[in-house]
Design an enzyme around this catalytic site. Structure first.
Site, short mmCIF file in Angstrom:
data_model
loop_
_atom_site.label_atom_id
_atom_site.label_comp_id
_atom_site.label_asym_id
_atom_site.label_seq_id
_atom_site.Cartn_x
_atom_site.Cartn_y
_atom_site.Cartn_z
N LYS A 30 4.30 -8.97 3.86
CA LYS A 30 2.93 -8.47 3.76
C LYS A 30 2.13 -9.38 2.83
CE LYS A 30 0.62 -4.03 4.06
NZ LYS A 30 0.77 -2.57 3.98
N THR B 79 0.86 -1.17 0.00
CA THR B 79 0.00 0.00 0.00
C THR B 79 0.90 1.23 0.00
OG1 THR B 79 -1.61 -1.25 1.30
CG2 THR B 79 -1.93 1.13 1.15
N GLU C 73 2.32 -5.49 17.11
CA GLU C 73 2.09 -4.31 16.29
C GLU C 73 0.66 -3.86 16.53
OE1 GLU C 73 2.53 -5.63 12.23
OE2 GLU C 73 0.89 -7.07 12.41
#
Length: 267
Positions: free
Chosen positions: A143, A29, A175
């Site tokens: 990811k 992203t 996270e």
């Protein structure tokens, strides 16, 4: 929104693409600002490492072609946008076993970038998620498309909080749902070790590489370690650095150290 499949305008994908059946792929992203792709090298580096880990054939020529397309596409946008890049293994194989010769698919979509200016200045509240982060050392850091725990964590976001901290099955901080965590304590900067869970964020990597102001400790931490912090902030490629002003009911200042990091990274 504009969508592309293998660099041609398209809004369709084969129903037998392995990303649909198995989440067999990766994504990035990426922020586009002022007609320029932000930190493209960092995103391509993580994508490359992810492809190597999953044994998806996506070499230097493929990365160069992707970079050229994204840079050229970015020139079309004067306002801030988000480019989402998905690389799948493509079609083929029987069951879990992929084809010996994979032909990856590259999916690119564009959308308006969310505006995080206000929260980057005022800070946000942070809770602790009831959904654990999966432990899988083979997939840690990359990811990949298998993000169901993040979906469920977002669905169960603590009321009144912008983000929640995700813990692994052992209770260690990993996270947040869509961002990485940092905090200042004992004169240094601390962040969780991501060798079993989580995503190695591109902004996280920038902080670890470009920060020359504070000693950094990467380790295994509990919630109580965060509660003892002087300052806390979260970060990702779209929001930059966002200070935490409340963590599970405890107030935190937007301190001078967080401001220094924001100036250092120009975000």
């Amino acid at each position: 929104m504009a969508t592309f499949l293998n660099y041609s305008p398209s809004n369709t994908l084969s129903l037998v693409d392995r990303s649909i059946s198995y989440g067999d792929g990766l994504f990035e992203t990426i922020l586009v600002s002022n007609g320029s792709v932000q930190n493209l090298n960092g995103h391509l580096s993580r994508l490359s490492k992810g492809c190597l880990a999953l044994r998806i054939p996506f070499g230097s020529d493929d990365l160069s072609k992707l970079a050229f397309f994204l840079n050229d596409l970015a020139l079309s946008y004067t306002r801030s946008h988000v480019f989402k890049v998905i690389v799948t293994r493509g079609e083929g194989g029987r069951g879990y076993l992929p084809s010996a010769v994979a032909v990856p698919n590259v999916i690119i979509s564009t959308s308006m970038a969310p505006d995080y200016t206000k929260i980057a200045q005022s800070g946000v509240a942070l809770g602790v998620s009831s959904v654990p982060s999966n432990i899988n050392r083979y997939l840690a850091g990359i990811k990949h498309l298998n993000r169901l725990e993040n979906v469920m964590a977002k669905t169960n976001l603590t009321e009144g909080c912008f983000e929640d901290v995700m813990l692994d099955a052992n209770g260690f901080v990993v996270e947040c749902i869509q961002s990485n965590l940092f905090w200042f304590a004992e004169g240094g900067l601390k962040t969780p070790l991501l060798d079993g869970s989580g995503v190695q964020g591109t902004m996280r990597s920038r902080i670890l590489v470009e920060n020359e102001c504070f000693p950094v400790e990467i380790g295994r931490y509990l919630v109580k370690d965060m509660q003892a912090a002087d300052e806390i902030f979260i970060t990702n490629s779209l929001m930059g650095i966002v200070p935490i002003t409340n963590f599970i009911g405890q107030s935190f200042p937007i301190g001078i150290n967080t401001r220094k990091i924001k100036v250092l990274l120009n975000c």
